[in-house]
Design an enzyme around this catalytic site. Structure first.
Site, PDB file in Angstrom:
ATOM      1  N   SER A 253      42.024  39.056  45.015  1.00 31.58           N
ATOM      2  CA  SER A 253      41.767  40.465  45.365  1.00 31.58           C
ATOM      3  C   SER A 253      41.098  41.144  44.184  1.00 31.58           C
ATOM      4  O   SER A 253      41.373  40.787  43.032  1.00 31.58           O
ATOM      5  CB  SER A 253      43.077  41.187  45.672  1.00 31.58           C
ATOM      6  OG  SER A 253      43.811  41.393  44.482  1.00 31.58           O
ATOM      7  N   ASP A 254      40.217  42.099  44.456  1.00 31.64           N
ATOM      8  CA  ASP A 254      39.797  42.942  43.342  1.00 31.64           C
ATOM      9  C   ASP A 254      41.056  43.694  42.902  1.00 31.64           C
ATOM     10  O   ASP A 254      42.022  43.839  43.652  1.00 31.64           O
ATOM     11  CB  ASP A 254      38.654  43.888  43.730  1.00 31.64           C
ATOM     12  CG  ASP A 254      37.956  44.440  42.478  1.00 31.64           C
ATOM     13  OD1 ASP A 254      38.525  44.305  41.369  1.00 31.64           O
ATOM     14  OD2 ASP A 254      36.855  44.997  42.589  1.00 31.64           O
ATOM     15  N   TRP A 255      41.039  44.183  41.689  1.00 26.31           N
ATOM     16  CA  TRP A 255      42.274  44.699  41.076  1.00 26.31           C
ATOM     17  C   TRP A 255      42.854  45.879  41.872  1.00 26.31           C
ATOM     18  O   TRP A 255      42.327  46.984  41.841  1.00 26.31           O
ATOM     19  CB  TRP A 255      41.989  45.070  39.626  1.00 26.31           C
ATOM     20  CG  TRP A 255      42.311  43.962  38.662  1.00 26.31           C
ATOM     21  CD1 TRP A 255      43.028  44.094  37.502  1.00 26.31           C
ATOM     22  CD2 TRP A 255      41.982  42.570  38.756  1.00 26.31           C
ATOM     23  NE1 TRP A 255      43.164  42.859  36.887  1.00 26.31           N
ATOM     24  CE2 TRP A 255      42.543  41.917  37.634  1.00 26.31           C
ATOM     25  CE3 TRP A 255      41.303  41.793  39.696  1.00 26.31           C
ATOM     26  CZ2 TRP A 255      42.426  40.544  37.413  1.00 26.31           C
ATOM     27  CZ3 TRP A 255      41.184  40.426  39.483  1.00 26.31           C
ATOM     28  CH2 TRP A 255      41.743  39.816  38.361  1.00 26.31           C
ATOM     29  N   GLY A 257      43.158  45.780  45.179  1.00 27.16           N
ATOM     30  CA  GLY A 257      42.376  45.892  46.414  1.00 27.16           C
ATOM     31  C   GLY A 257      43.133  45.484  47.669  1.00 27.16           C
ATOM     32  O   GLY A 257      42.581  45.513  48.762  1.00 27.16           O
TER      33      GLY A 257
END
Ligand code: BGC
Length: 737
Positions: A253-255, A257
């Site tokens: 996941s993006d941070w 996200g």
């Protein structure tokens, strides 16, 4: 006897630790030894940039780091503040826009390898990069971290970077998958786009990363598509990435996200990373147990809401990643700040710098006995600090002014400096400070007057201006508000051009800027964000040690009216808030497949500089395009073309092949880049360049069959060294067989 010993050794070593065994067998073996708690522990973060291994089984913790231009300095375990290490000053490589502008996949290979070695030294198992989101609007705050507007160029450039990094046992994590084409509202944008545009424009570079480079990590983007966040999206992750492309690695996941347990479980997310509880708004320290893919997932499994089926699938992917990285015994040693890495940084920069304009051959400068006036904040400002997650702590950064001073030290010339304008004097990000004092109290009028006075007495004026890495410039989190140069630079440039006919403007940015003074300024250079060796590389081009060979990886629009994304009102950019609430903003990519030159071609617009444009200190002629004039639908096609250096200096040209479908059942772009090659030529030398294409190059995404389709019939190949300078044309046909 020997056989007996081998089989004894094998029988005592668990399969998952036996490197001679097939990786899938090892994965299954490790998986069945893991407890539920251990499985849960490897699929989410335990600190800002690490996730747990399984100590009982000898699987080490896993460390990631940004990405994509150098290895980010270490932050504290659970804080964004600096860890205060003394061994985390890195080489800052040029931004990926510059790498793409080299149009040289070999540079990309050097880049990935050097960065991978830095990562190894620093104990990082995954680099959060490269980024390949398509340049849809020149306002995009993170365009500088990406590879331009063209899906083919980005695909060609992304593969060697990943390949060379992963050869070292360091995973790449290509980002941000997908449709994260701007920064403003990046957590709330729900993109609406046709399947054709998705497949033809926005996905190919990711597809190449997966299918050609075999990337081990893909980072889901913050934004939404089909009303689901891209970190857990049924369509983009399960259907396209994992099913259609056969991706075997991890989706990270993006941070912060991830937003929903059920979707995080079912829709393709494998590892959850972030900052706080939900990564976005709540600040609780050591919140990692509260992540979706943490305790709550475990609880839901124990309560029977989910079986371990989805969990096992995630863990299999994580284990595969471990075996390729942390557990990989073949990993070489890493190096930090080696001479070789600086050499790569310099080479990439020198190949990516683009000579946009050079009236009366003002460049290269002839410094001997001359007075050179250097103007502008960007001549002295460190650019490796700032811009968001790509910010670095560079071991050194040579500024443009220093670069010129170093290069011309023994050249019997005088270099003077005038500030000219004041931009952003702060110079710190996440606790890394440049240590520069850029404070300037004088008014803009006084600064311009001073520069003009000095310009009158100089032989050359070199202005270093453009954008910087502050908010609302080339920076994560926001987009630019318009295309104008900030800080009153237009006024300064116009005044200097009027004062001195040998005025050279070097633009430092990752984005196009408007240039209302273009006709008054004889020489214009695109200088990107060039990293540690910025000044050295710029000086080498300005004095002619290096003959520029970079080509624009995006269309340099004159203004926003020329941009497809900005031609359909707010619905198309930045979108419309749904139900009037500031929760989700629907943004419809109404320009469809017509992005960049595909749009300007269709609308017959003349941008300031075309995609693929870039001059040299020599001249080239591209001629004699030839090929077999038929191509069977399952065949390959080879074009040959001659390129001659018609000038008196050695130089490199990028030969570009564009294809037009002359008759098609759907609307298609006027032309599309389908092959290119950079070639070095001595004065007078001619080389024959081979450009290869295949059926995919002739295909469009057929929304009816959900597949690529090339319709038999006539096509046109056009070859030249810029998208607006295609001197050779050749018709050919695709036949049924
Ligand atoms: C960025 C990513 C980055 C991550 C970790 C996010 O805000 O969008 O590109 O890798 O932070 O720093």
């Amino acid at each position: 006897m020997a056989v007996g010993l081998v089989s004894y050794a094998q029988s005592t070593k668990p399969i998952y630790l036996d490197e001679s065994k097939d990786i899938e067998e090892r994965v299954e073996d490790a998986l069945k030894r893991m407890t539920l708690t251990e499985k849960i522990s490897v699929i989410h973060a335990q600190s800002k940039f690490s996730s747990a291994g399984v100590k009982r089984l000898g699987l080490p913790d896993f460390w990631t780091d940004d990405g994509p231009h150098g290895v980010r300095p270490d932050v504290l375990w659970d804080e964004w503040e600096q860890a205060g290490q003394t061994n985390d000053s890195c080489v800052a490589f040029p931004a990926l826009t510059c790498l793409a502008a080299s149009w040289n996949p070999a540079m990309s290979a050097f880049y990935g390898h050097a960065l991978g070695e830095e990562a190894l030294y620093r104990g990082k198992n995954m680099i959060l990069g490269p980024g390949v989101n398509i340049y849809r609007t020149p306002l995009g705050g993170r365009n500088f971290e990406y590879m331009g507007e063209d899906p083919y160029l980005a695909s060609q450039m992304v593969v060697p970077y990943i390949h060379e990094m992963q050869c070292l046992g360091v995973a790449s994590c290509v980002k941000h998958y997908c449709l994260n084409n701007e920064e403003e509202y990046r957590h709330q944008v729900n993109v609406i786009v046709s399947d054709r545009a998705l497949r033809e424009i926005y996905l190919p570079a990711f597809e190449a990363a997966v299918k050609e480079a075999g990337v081990w990590g893909v980072m889901g983007a913050y934004n939404l598509y089909k009303n689901e966040h891209n970190c857990h999206n049924q369509y983009t992750l399960n259907r396209i990435l994992k099913q259609d492309w056969g991706f075997k690695g991890v989706v990270v996941s993006d941070w912060g996200g991830a937003h929903d347990l059920d979707q995080a479980v079912k829709n393709g997310l494998d590892m959850e990373f972030g900052t706080w509880t939900n990564g976005l708004s709540e600040g609780a320290s050591n919140a990692y147990d509260m992540y979706y893919l943490s305790k709550q997932y475990q609880k839901a499994i124990l309560e029977g809401k989910y079986t371990e089926k989805e969990l096992d699938e995630k863990v299999r992917r994580v284990l595969r990643l471990f075996f390729c990285t942390t557990m990989n015994k073949m990993k070489p040693y890493g190096f930090l700040c080696s001479e070789g890495h600086y050499e790569v940084a310099q080479k990439v920069a020198a190949e990516g710098i683009v000579l946009l304009q050079n009236e009366s051959n003002v460049l290269p400068i002839d410094p001997v006995g001359k007075k050179i006036l250097v103007v502008g904040e960007n001549a002295i400002k460190m650019m490796t600090v700032g811009g968001g997650s790509s910010s670095l702590k560079a071991q050194h950064e040579i500024s443009p002014l220093q670069g010129l001073q170093n290069r011309l030290r023994d050249s019997n010339c005088q270099i003077e400096y005038a500030r000219g304008y004041v931009g952003d004097v702060s110079g710190s990000y996440n606790g890394v400070t440049t240590g520069q004092n850029l404070k300037e109290e004088r008014s803009p009028e006084v600064l311009i007057a001073e520069a003009v006075e000095k310009a009158k007495k100089a032989d050359y004026v070199i202005i270093f201006g453009g954008l910087n890495k502050s908010d609302y410039q080339d920076c994560e989190g926001h987009d630019r508000k318009n295309m104008d140069l900030p800080y009153g630079q237009d006024k300064l440039i116009t005044a200097l051009a009027a004062a001195n006919k040998n005025t050279i403007y070097v633009n430092i940015s990752g984005n196009a800027v408007s240039m209302p003074w273009k006709k008054q300024v004889p020489a214009i250079v695109q200088g990107w964000f060039l990293g540690s060796e910025a000044g050295t590389s710029l000086a080498a081009v300005l004095v002619g040690d290096v003959n520029p060979s970079g080509k624009l990886p995006f269309t340099w629009y004159e203004n926003l009216k020329q941009v497809g994304a900005h031609s359909f009102g707010e619905e198309s950019f930045p979108g419309i808030w749904r139900n009037g609430e500031k929760k989700i903003i629907d943004e419809e990519y109404k320009e469809g497949i017509y992005v960049g030159y595909r749009w300007t071609d269709k609308q017959k617009l003349k941008p300031t500089f075309a995609f693929g444009h870039g001059l040299s200190y020599t001249t080239f002629k591209v001629s004699n395009l030839r090929a077999r004039n038929t191509l069977t639908v399952d065949g390959k096609m080879t074009f040959l073309v001659d390129v001659t250096n018609t000038g008196d200096k050695q130089g490199s040209d990028v030969v570009q092949l564009y294809i037009t479908d002359l008759k098609c059942s759907v609307d298609r772009p006027v032309k599309e880049l389908k092959a290119f090659q950079k070639v070095v030529l001595k004065p007078g030398e001619t080389k024959t360049v081979t450009l290869k294409t295949d059926k995919r190059a002739l295909s469009f995404w057929d929304e009816e069959t959900n597949d690529w389709k090339a319709e038999p019939g006539e096509f046109m190949a056009q070859v030249g060294d810029s998208s607006d300078k295609l001197s050779c044309k050749l018709k050919f046909s695709l036949i049924e067989r």
